[in-house]
Design an enzyme around this catalytic site. Structure first.
Site, PDB file in Angstrom:
ATOM      1  N   LYS A  10       0.798  -1.262   0.167  1.00 53.37           N
ATOM      2  CA  LYS A  10       0.140   0.032   0.027  1.00 53.37           C
ATOM      3  C   LYS A  10       0.921   1.209  -0.105  1.00 53.37           C
ATOM      4  O   LYS A  10       2.012   0.957   0.508  1.00 53.37           O
ATOM      5  CB  LYS A  10      -0.848  -0.118   0.951  1.00 53.37           C
ATOM      6  CG  LYS A  10      -0.233   0.052   2.865  1.00 53.37           C
ATOM      7  CD  LYS A  10       0.304   1.308   3.290  1.00 53.37           C
ATOM      8  CE  LYS A  10       1.078   1.177   4.648  1.00 53.37           C
ATOM      9  NZ  LYS A  10       1.400   2.248   5.051  1.00 53.37           N
ATOM     10  N   ASP A 135      -1.740  -1.632  10.940  1.00 57.44           N
ATOM     11  CA  ASP A 135      -1.863  -1.446   9.423  1.00 57.44           C
ATOM     12  C   ASP A 135      -2.672  -2.997   8.951  1.00 57.44           C
ATOM     13  O   ASP A 135      -2.843  -3.210   7.833  1.00 57.44           O
ATOM     14  CB  ASP A 135      -0.585  -1.252   8.576  1.00 57.44           C
ATOM     15  CG  ASP A 135      -0.242   0.203   8.637  1.00 57.44           C
ATOM     16  OD1 ASP A 135      -0.930   1.032   9.230  1.00 57.44           O
ATOM     17  OD2 ASP A 135       0.955   0.340   8.089  1.00 57.44           O
TER      18      ASP A 135
HETATM   19  O1  C5P Z   1       0.882  -1.038  15.278  1.00 61.16           O
HETATM   20  P1  C5P Z   1       2.264  -1.257  14.889  1.00 61.16           P
HETATM   21  O2  C5P Z   1       2.998  -2.335  15.158  1.00 61.16           O
HETATM   22  O3  C5P Z   1       2.676  -1.162  13.400  1.00 61.16           O
HETATM   23  O4  C5P Z   1       3.170  -0.189  15.577  1.00 61.16           O
HETATM   24  C1  C5P Z   1       4.638  -0.035  15.541  1.00 61.16           C
HETATM   25  C2  C5P Z   1       5.006   1.226  16.546  1.00 61.16           C
HETATM   26  O5  C5P Z   1       4.810   2.168  15.792  1.00 61.16           O
HETATM   27  C3  C5P Z   1       4.220   1.124  17.966  1.00 61.16           C
HETATM   28  O6  C5P Z   1       4.780   0.308  18.772  1.00 61.16           O
HETATM   29  C4  C5P Z   1       4.130   2.628  18.114  1.00 61.16           C
HETATM   30  O7  C5P Z   1       5.553   3.050  18.624  1.00 61.16           O
HETATM   31  C5  C5P Z   1       4.236   3.383  16.870  1.00 61.16           C
HETATM   32  N1  C5P Z   1       2.797   3.566  16.466  1.00 61.16           N
HETATM   33  C6  C5P Z   1       2.161   4.705  16.981  1.00 61.16           C
HETATM   34  N2  C5P Z   1       0.999   5.061  16.610  1.00 61.16           N
HETATM   35  C7  C5P Z   1       0.431   4.463  15.687  1.00 61.16           C
HETATM   36  C8  C5P Z   1       0.857   3.308  15.113  1.00 61.16           C
HETATM   37  C9  C5P Z   1       2.078   2.970  15.404  1.00 61.16           C
HETATM   38  O8  C5P Z   1       2.974   5.326  17.921  1.00 61.16           O
HETATM   39  N3  C5P Z   1      -0.781   4.764  15.120  1.00 61.16           N
END
Ligand code: C5P
Length: 290
Positions: A10, A135
């Protein structure tokens, strides 16, 4: 039975971060567009256990891999004791901001559900996906989407008329950017960390009703601030795309992939050639019709 599936990626047409939450995540609104450049995945039932293999030497095949974690979560939730064999053929760059790993996890959920006779409803797959990564749920729907919350609330949308006939050029510089690093360093850019709500919905409405030129003014990514500060080459790529006539250019997600939207596939190919003569042939580059 053996299933062979594609696992696409994406780009974020807008990634508007609204503020940091008490749980450490960031509240955001984003418009995500599926891109038809894909990894391949193979699924097969076996007697017992979970076996994951992968062609990419840097990807672990244990529980550090999102595919492994998705498969374990699925088998546990569905109460399945049979085993499964999964092979991941990684074609997309890692840590590129284009959701390759998240898509692999979502494809694992939908494929295992198919392989085992649909024991779980979509709502449950969505819940398991959201627990794995912000995501991941987007990739369950194979449609453009407006996503809110930390990215896990997905409103799937019809294809955008403003993108019809256009093409993407995607460029990965050969290094990745860690998503946690990106969000942490966004704190140094308070204006980008505290965006104004409503921009993503406005972009959706322009993409649905108007031309890409009108929409282009709303295309924006809060996470460019920390990424461009540390890796100025990404900002050079972005300017180069615009100077060479791309309709839109932006970094995707937390980076490092930068993309251009071109008039059509031929223009994307021509831009790719110009990019290679200007910046050399390292990294990863792909063109694809939208
Ligand atoms: O959800 P995901 O595993 O992709 O997120 C990885 C890291 O990115 C999270 O631990 C956080 O530090 C950051 N993040 C965030 N806010 C979001 C998505 C991700 O702070 N909306």
């Amino acid at each position: 039975m053996r299933l062979e599936k594609i696992s696409p990626c994406k780009v974020n047409l807008i990634l508007n971060i609204l503020g940091k939450r008490a749980d450490g995540f960031h509240e955001l609104e984003t418009v995500m567009q599926p891109v038809n450049i894909c990894d391949r995945m193979f699924f097969e039932r076996t007697g017992g256990g979970l076996q994951l293999t992968c062609n990419h030497p840097e990807l672990p095949c244990d529980s550090k891999n999102l595919v492994h974690r998705a498969a374990t979560a699925f088998l546990t939730a569905a109460g399945i004791t049979d085993g499964v064999k999964i092979h991941l053929q990684k074609n997309l760059p890692l840590a590129g901001g284009i959701g390759g790993g998240s898509a692999n996890a979502a494809v694992t959920f939908t494929s295992l559900n198919e392989l085992f006779g649909a024991p779980l409803p979509l709502k449950k797959l969505h819940e398991l996906s959201a627990a794995l990564g912000s995501d991941v749920p987007f990739f369950l729907y194979s449609k453009p989407a407006l996503a809110t919350g930390r990215g896990e609330n997905v409103q799937a949308l019809e294809d955008f008329p403003a993108l019809k006939g256009r093409a993407f050029l995607l460029v990965h510089p050969g290094f990745g950017i860690s998503t946690p690093w990106s969000y942490q360093n966004l704190a140094r850019f308070p204006k980008d960390q505290n965006g104004t709500a409503g921009r993503a919905a406005k972009l959706v409405s322009l993409l649905q009703t108007g031309g890409l030129k009108a929409a282009a003014a709303e295309i924006y990514n809060s996470l460019e601030a920390p990424a461009f500060d540390k890796f100025p080459v990404l900002s050079l790529y972005k300017s180069f795309f615009r100077e060479e006539g791309a309709l839109v250019s932006l970094m995707s997600g937390s980076g490092s992939t930068t993309f251009a939207i071109c008039e059509d596939w031929e223009s994307a190919e021509a831009l790719a050639e110009k990019f290679k003569s200007r910046f050399g042939n390292q990294g990863w580059l792909a063109t694809v019709a939208i």
